[in-house]
Design a protein around this motif. Structure first.
Motif, PDB file in Angstrom:
ATOM      1  N   SER A  37       0.450  -0.875  -0.271  1.00  0.00           N
ATOM      2  CA  SER A  37       0.003  -0.069   0.226  1.00  0.00           C
ATOM      3  C   SER A  37       0.469   1.215   0.125  1.00  0.00           C
ATOM      4  N   LYS A  38       0.100   2.384  -0.236  1.00  0.00           N
ATOM      5  CA  LYS A  38       1.227   3.835  -0.685  1.00  0.00           C
ATOM      6  C   LYS A  38       1.563   3.901   0.682  1.00  0.00           C
ATOM      7  N   GLN A  39       0.596   3.758   1.363  1.00  0.00           N
ATOM      8  CA  GLN A  39       1.081   3.968   3.655  1.00  0.00           C
ATOM      9  C   GLN A  39       2.356   3.159   4.127  1.00  0.00           C
ATOM     10  N   ALA A  40       2.174   1.763   3.116  1.00  0.00           N
ATOM     11  CA  ALA A  40       4.268   0.985   3.373  1.00  0.00           C
ATOM     12  C   ALA A  40       4.709   0.976   2.796  1.00  0.00           C
ATOM     13  N   ILE A  41       4.655   1.729   1.496  1.00  0.00           N
ATOM     14  CA  ILE A  41       5.709   2.296   0.893  1.00  0.00           C
ATOM     15  C   ILE A  41       6.223   3.757   1.335  1.00  0.00           C
ATOM     16  N   LEU A  42       5.316   4.349   2.291  1.00  0.00           N
ATOM     17  CA  LEU A  42       6.293   5.261   2.692  1.00  0.00           C
ATOM     18  C   LEU A  42       6.766   5.509   4.476  1.00  0.00           C
ATOM     19  N   VAL A  80       5.434  12.168   2.603  1.00  0.00           N
ATOM     20  CA  VAL A  80       4.053  12.270   3.134  1.00  0.00           C
ATOM     21  C   VAL A  80       3.518  11.878   1.925  1.00  0.00           C
ATOM     22  N   ASP A  81       4.063  11.740   0.522  1.00  0.00           N
ATOM     23  CA  ASP A  81       2.999  11.394  -0.843  1.00  0.00           C
ATOM     24  C   ASP A  81       3.250  10.774  -1.674  1.00  0.00           C
ATOM     25  N   PHE A  82       3.373  10.649  -2.627  1.00  0.00           N
ATOM     26  CA  PHE A  82       3.898  10.365  -3.769  1.00  0.00           C
ATOM     27  C   PHE A  82       2.525  10.022  -4.496  1.00  0.00           C
ATOM     28  N   ALA A  95      18.221  22.559   0.577  1.00  0.00           N
ATOM     29  CA  ALA A  95      18.411  21.837  -0.336  1.00  0.00           C
ATOM     30  C   ALA A  95      18.721  20.933   0.221  1.00  0.00           C
ATOM     31  N   ALA A  96      18.494  20.573   1.761  1.00  0.00           N
ATOM     32  CA  ALA A  96      19.068  18.678   1.628  1.00  0.00           C
ATOM     33  C   ALA A  96      17.754  18.357   1.401  1.00  0.00           C
ATOM     34  N   LEU A  97      16.530  19.094   2.047  1.00  0.00           N
ATOM     35  CA  LEU A  97      14.746  18.704   2.660  1.00  0.00           C
ATOM     36  C   LEU A  97      14.887  18.011   0.525  1.00  0.00           C
ATOM     37  N   ALA A  98      15.290  19.045  -0.329  1.00  0.00           N
ATOM     38  CA  ALA A  98      14.675  19.545  -1.856  1.00  0.00           C
ATOM     39  C   ALA A  98      15.324  17.831  -2.277  1.00  0.00           C
ATOM     40  N   GLU A  99      16.912  17.984  -1.873  1.00  0.00           N
ATOM     41  CA  GLU A  99      17.848  16.371  -2.517  1.00  0.00           C
ATOM     42  C   GLU A  99      17.160  15.174  -2.061  1.00  0.00           C
ATOM     43  N   THR A 100      16.920  14.651  -0.671  1.00  0.00           N
ATOM     44  CA  THR A 100      16.054  14.135  -0.223  1.00  0.00           C
ATOM     45  C   THR A 100      14.453  13.255  -1.230  1.00  0.00           C
ATOM     46  N   VAL A 101      14.224  14.726  -1.365  1.00  0.00           N
ATOM     47  CA  VAL A 101      12.892  14.343  -1.863  1.00  0.00           C
ATOM     48  C   VAL A 101      12.911  14.052  -3.538  1.00  0.00           C
ATOM     49  N   GLY A 102      13.939  14.767  -4.068  1.00  0.00           N
ATOM     50  CA  GLY A 102      14.546  13.565  -5.012  1.00  0.00           C
ATOM     51  C   GLY A 102      15.088  13.426  -5.047  1.00  0.00           C
ATOM     52  N   SER A 103      16.097  12.625  -4.312  1.00  0.00           N
ATOM     53  CA  SER A 103      16.516  11.217  -4.555  1.00  0.00           C
ATOM     54  C   SER A 103      15.460  10.427  -4.501  1.00  0.00           C
ATOM     55  N   TYR A 148       7.451  21.826   2.933  1.00  0.00           N
ATOM     56  CA  TYR A 148       6.955  20.805   2.076  1.00  0.00           C
ATOM     57  C   TYR A 148       8.148  21.398   0.816  1.00  0.00           C
ATOM     58  N   ALA A 149       8.457  20.052   0.614  1.00  0.00           N
ATOM     59  CA  ALA A 149       9.057  19.881  -1.214  1.00  0.00           C
ATOM     60  C   ALA A 149       8.319  18.807  -1.727  1.00  0.00           C
ATOM     61  N   LYS A 150       7.425  19.043  -2.924  1.00  0.00           N
ATOM     62  CA  LYS A 150       7.244  18.145  -3.995  1.00  0.00           C
ATOM     63  C   LYS A 150       8.715  18.271  -4.995  1.00  0.00           C
ATOM     64  N   ALA A 151       8.781  17.042  -5.702  1.00  0.00           N
ATOM     65  CA  ALA A 151       9.869  16.861  -6.339  1.00  0.00           C
ATOM     66  C   ALA A 151       8.966  16.284  -7.735  1.00  0.00           C
ATOM     67  N   THR A 152       9.211  16.991  -8.830  1.00  0.00           N
ATOM     68  CA  THR A 152       8.528  15.968 -10.294  1.00  0.00           C
ATOM     69  C   THR A 152       9.095  16.153 -11.264  1.00  0.00           C
TER      70      THR A 152
END
Length: 141
Positions: free
Chosen positions: A4-9, A29-31, A59-67, A100-104
């Motif tokens: 499930s999405k929750q399990a993956i998070l 928190v989401d994908f 920048a650390a937040l952004a790189e974490t979310v992008g990675s 909040y960082a949203k990577a696309t």
């Protein structure tokens, strides 16, 4: 069996123990099919000396979310992903709450990937606009 999405998070957040992500309290928190969202509290842990969010923490937040986006949205069974370049334009200060960082994806290549990462505050105001390049390399046996 598909998780499930929750399990993956939960799994993704569990691997951050004893890392910078744990230190900064970064949480995924989401994908979806083409994005990943993470959040980070803004407090003394991530302040620069004058009491506002440090650009390096952003920048650390952004790189974490992008990675994590690369990990979740690419074939990582046979490949591993590393960040190779990040840039950040900081446009607003934040003193409290969360960011909040949203990577696309901008480019989803076999070898290199390019992400746009928008960092916003609790009121959805743009704080930083980041760009991350990752590289996907074959795992050796």
């Amino acid at each position: 069996m598909q998780l499930s999405k929750q399990a993956i998070l939960e799994r993704a957040n569990a691997v951050t123990k004893n890392t910078l992500m744990e230190t900064l309290k970064i949480e995924l928190v989401d994908f979806g099919d083409d994005f990943v969202v993470g959040k980070m509290p803004v407090n003394e842990r991530v302040y620069q000396p004058d009491g506002v969010l440090h650009g390096g923490a952003t920048a650390a937040l952004a790189e974490t979310v992008g990675s994590f986006a690369a990990e979740l949205l690419l074939d990582t069974k046979n490949h591993f992903v590393r960040g190779i370049e990040i840039s950040a334009n900081h446009v607003k200060s934040v003193k409290e709450g969360h960011v909040y960082a949203k990577a696309t994806f901008i480019h989803k290549g076999r070898t290199t990937q390019l992400f746009e990462i928008k960092v916003t505050d609790d009121d959805d105001n743009l704080v930083s606009l980041c760009k991350l390049t990752t590289i996907s390399l074959p795992r050796t046996k």
